[in-house]
Write an enzyme that holds these catalytic residues in place. Structure first.
Site, PDB file in Angstrom:
ATOM      1  N   ASP A  23       0.831  -1.204   0.000  1.00  0.00           N
ATOM      2  CA  ASP A  23       0.000   0.000   0.000  1.00  0.00           C
ATOM      3  C   ASP A  23       0.871   1.262   0.000  1.00  0.00           C
ATOM      4  OD1 ASP A  23      -2.301   1.467  -0.012  1.00  0.00           O
ATOM      5  OD2 ASP A  23      -2.679   1.298   2.131  1.00  0.00           O
ATOM      6  N   ASN A  25       1.340   3.367  -2.986  1.00  0.00           N
ATOM      7  CA  ASN A  25       1.869   3.802  -4.292  1.00  0.00           C
ATOM      8  C   ASN A  25       1.325   5.175  -4.696  1.00  0.00           C
ATOM      9  OD1 ASN A  25       3.062   1.331  -4.454  1.00  0.00           O
ATOM     10  ND2 ASN A  25       1.651   0.486  -5.970  1.00  0.00           N
ATOM     11  N   ARG A  27       0.001   7.620  -2.839  1.00  0.00           N
ATOM     12  CA  ARG A  27       0.502   8.731  -2.016  1.00  0.00           C
ATOM     13  C   ARG A  27       1.965   9.036  -2.335  1.00  0.00           C
ATOM     14  NH1 ARG A  27      -0.936   6.154   3.388  1.00  0.00           N
ATOM     15  NH2 ARG A  27      -1.440   4.431   1.998  1.00  0.00           N
ATOM     16  N   TRP A  28       2.735   8.006  -2.602  1.00  0.00           N
ATOM     17  CA  TRP A  28       4.156   8.204  -2.955  1.00  0.00           C
ATOM     18  C   TRP A  28       4.252   9.111  -4.181  1.00  0.00           C
ATOM     19  CZ3 TRP A  28       7.203   7.319  -7.213  1.00  0.00           C
ATOM     20  CH2 TRP A  28       8.587   7.254  -7.011  1.00  0.00           C
ATOM     21  N   HIS A  40       2.598   3.361  -9.107  1.00  0.00           N
ATOM     22  CA  HIS A  40       2.476   1.918  -9.380  1.00  0.00           C
ATOM     23  C   HIS A  40       3.717   1.402 -10.109  1.00  0.00           C
ATOM     24  CE1 HIS A  40      -1.419   2.017  -7.697  1.00  0.00           C
ATOM     25  NE2 HIS A  40      -2.004   2.676  -8.686  1.00  0.00           N
ATOM     26  N   SER A  68      -6.916  -5.988  -5.958  1.00  0.00           N
ATOM     27  CA  SER A  68      -7.996  -6.648  -5.215  1.00  0.00           C
ATOM     28  C   SER A  68      -9.300  -6.640  -6.012  1.00  0.00           C
ATOM     29  CB  SER A  68      -8.214  -5.940  -3.873  1.00  0.00           C
ATOM     30  OG  SER A  68      -8.866  -4.699  -4.085  1.00  0.00           O
ATOM     31  N   LEU A 134      11.917 -20.121  -4.736  1.00  0.00           N
ATOM     32  CA  LEU A 134      10.912 -19.250  -4.101  1.00  0.00           C
ATOM     33  C   LEU A 134       9.590 -19.461  -4.816  1.00  0.00           C
ATOM     34  CD1 LEU A 134      10.164 -16.746  -2.227  1.00  0.00           C
ATOM     35  CD2 LEU A 134      10.579 -15.353  -4.254  1.00  0.00           C
ATOM     36  N   ARG A 197      -5.230  -2.492   8.370  1.00  0.00           N
ATOM     37  CA  ARG A 197      -6.343  -3.290   7.845  1.00  0.00           C
ATOM     38  C   ARG A 197      -5.793  -4.478   7.067  1.00  0.00           C
ATOM     39  NH1 ARG A 197      -8.762   1.789   6.466  1.00  0.00           N
ATOM     40  NH2 ARG A 197      -7.682   1.844   4.475  1.00  0.00           N
ATOM     41  N   GLU A 210       1.427 -13.741  11.948  1.00  0.00           N
ATOM     42  CA  GLU A 210       1.901 -12.567  12.685  1.00  0.00           C
ATOM     43  C   GLU A 210       1.737 -11.344  11.785  1.00  0.00           C
ATOM     44  OE1 GLU A 210       2.727 -12.630  15.823  1.00  0.00           O
ATOM     45  OE2 GLU A 210       2.489 -14.807  15.915  1.00  0.00           O
TER      46      GLU A 210
HETATM   47  C1  FPP Z   1      -1.987   0.059  -3.396  1.00  0.00           C
HETATM   48  O1  FPP Z   1      -1.500   1.388  -3.314  1.00  0.00           O
HETATM   49  C2  FPP Z   1      -1.398  -0.621  -4.539  1.00  0.00           C
HETATM   50  C3  FPP Z   1      -2.090  -1.162  -5.585  1.00  0.00           C
HETATM   51  C4  FPP Z   1      -3.547  -1.137  -5.702  1.00  0.00           C
HETATM   52  C5  FPP Z   1      -1.400  -1.778  -6.719  1.00  0.00           C
HETATM   53  C6  FPP Z   1      -0.178  -2.602  -6.350  1.00  0.00           C
HETATM   54  C7  FPP Z   1       0.610  -2.845  -7.573  1.00  0.00           C
HETATM   55  C8  FPP Z   1       1.946  -2.769  -7.645  1.00  0.00           C
HETATM   56  C9  FPP Z   1       2.825  -2.566  -6.472  1.00  0.00           C
HETATM   57  C10 FPP Z   1       2.615  -2.914  -8.947  1.00  0.00           C
HETATM   58  C11 FPP Z   1       2.549  -4.279  -9.507  1.00  0.00           C
HETATM   59  C12 FPP Z   1       3.175  -5.322  -8.709  1.00  0.00           C
HETATM   60  C13 FPP Z   1       3.178  -6.641  -9.059  1.00  0.00           C
HETATM   61  C14 FPP Z   1       3.908  -7.582  -8.218  1.00  0.00           C
HETATM   62  C15 FPP Z   1       2.478  -7.169 -10.243  1.00  0.00           C
HETATM   63  P1  FPP Z   1      -2.537   2.597  -3.467  1.00  0.00           P
HETATM   64  O2  FPP Z   1      -2.646   2.935  -4.897  1.00  0.00           O
HETATM   65  O3  FPP Z   1      -3.819   2.231  -2.796  1.00  0.00           O
HETATM   66  O4  FPP Z   1      -1.788   3.735  -2.700  1.00  0.00           O
HETATM   67  P2  FPP Z   1      -2.464   4.881  -1.806  1.00  0.00           P
HETATM   68  O5  FPP Z   1      -3.075   4.201  -0.618  1.00  0.00           O
HETATM   69  O6  FPP Z   1      -1.298   5.728  -1.435  1.00  0.00           O
HETATM   70  O7  FPP Z   1      -3.466   5.581  -2.671  1.00  0.00           O
END
Ligand code: FPP
Length: 251
Positions: A23, A25, A27-28, A40, A68, A134, A197, A210
């Site tokens: 989680d 991406n 905000r980053w 992303h 998700s 892995l 969460r 854990e």
């Molecule tokens: C949640 O951050 C992240 C996602 C919904 C996408 C995750 C996808 C990747 C990390 C890239 C692909 C990776 C693989 C392994 C295929 P958010 O967008 O909800 O961030 P925020 O909470 O800051 O808005």
């Protein structure tokens, strides 16, 4: 089959299976004045680093929550970029995965994904099927409730057709029909991005996992953060409902 939790034993220093909610991406990227999709892309690099660090540390299985069931309700443009990233990422990374001994599998509702992505997934699974250094599970279009419902449907169909006595269904039968199948339950769950969460991830499989939460945004999550999570895990006493005295005496 048995519904008992595992026998008590000292917590090993290393989790066999780590599950991650990546989680932060968006905000980053927003903090840098960039579009969320840039987050992303950066998140994809962090995922690659997490795979490499899992191998370095000897973690046996890693499950990453990439998309998700609920992420389908994000803006269409963001969903489109994510799907594009998945296809490109798979094509780019698969050779490296093969070379690194990674077996890749996907969990989630494939019917919701494009034919092109499904084909890339199938091909990557096939190419990496012989690897065992892995086990990498990528959860795409995945929801813990969806997983439980599809397992229940499969059991119900067997019961209806006379292949299964409902009275004999136990934990292990149910677990075997979940997406992670025979993989061990995650020992360590990591969620980055500061939220506390589980967000519909692996609801059944996390029963005794854990939990580790950190504020680091996923694109910034590196080896030092991963090691901190592993150190947290090593310091936990896993009791599975027993007392601390029982665990220490191995009773
Ligand atoms: C949640 O951050 C992240 C996602 C919904 C996408 C995750 C996808 C990747 C990390 C890239 C692909 C990776 C693989 C392994 C295929 P958010 O967008 O909800 O961030 P925020 O909470 O800051 O808005």
């Amino acid at each position: 089959m048995s519904a008992n939790p595992p026998d008590p034993q000292p917590t090993p220093d290393l989790p066999r299976h780590v599950a991650v909610v990546m989680d932060g991406n968006g905000r980053w990227a927003e903090r840098r004045g960039l579009p969320r999709t840039a987050g992303h892309r950066a998140g994809m690099k962090a995922a690659r680093a997490a795979v490499e660090h899992s191998i370095r540390r000897g973690v046996g299985a890693l499950t990453l929550f990439a998309f998700s069931s609920e992420n389908w309700s994000r803006p269409a443009e963001e969903v489109g970029v994510l799907m594009q990233l998945f296809v490109e990422g798979l094509q780019r990374e698969v050779r490296q995965l093969v070379d690194n001994g990674v077996r890749l599998r996907f969990i989630g509702d494939r019917a919701a994904l494009s034919a092109r992505l499904r084909e890339s997934m199938r091909s990557a699974e096939e190419l990496t099927a012989g690897n065992d250094r892995l086990e990498l599970f990528i959860a795409a279009s995945y929801g813990g409730r969806w997983d439980i419902v599809q397992a229940a449907r499969s059991l119900a169909a067997d019961a209806r057709d006379g292949r299964l006595d409902p009275a004999l269904i136990g934990d292990a039968d149910f677990a075997a029909r979940l997406s992670l199948g025979a993989a061990p339950d995650p020992d360590l769950f990591i969620r980055t991005g500061g939220e506390f969460r589980i967000s519909n991830f692996l609801l059944w499989n996390l029963a005794y996992t854990e939990l580790y939460f950190c504020d680091t945004l996923w694109p910034d999550f590196g080896a030092v953060d991963y090691d901190a999570a592993i150190a947290h895990f090593a310091g936990r006493e896993r009791r599975y409902g027993r007392t601390s005295g029982q665990v220490r005496s191995g009773a």
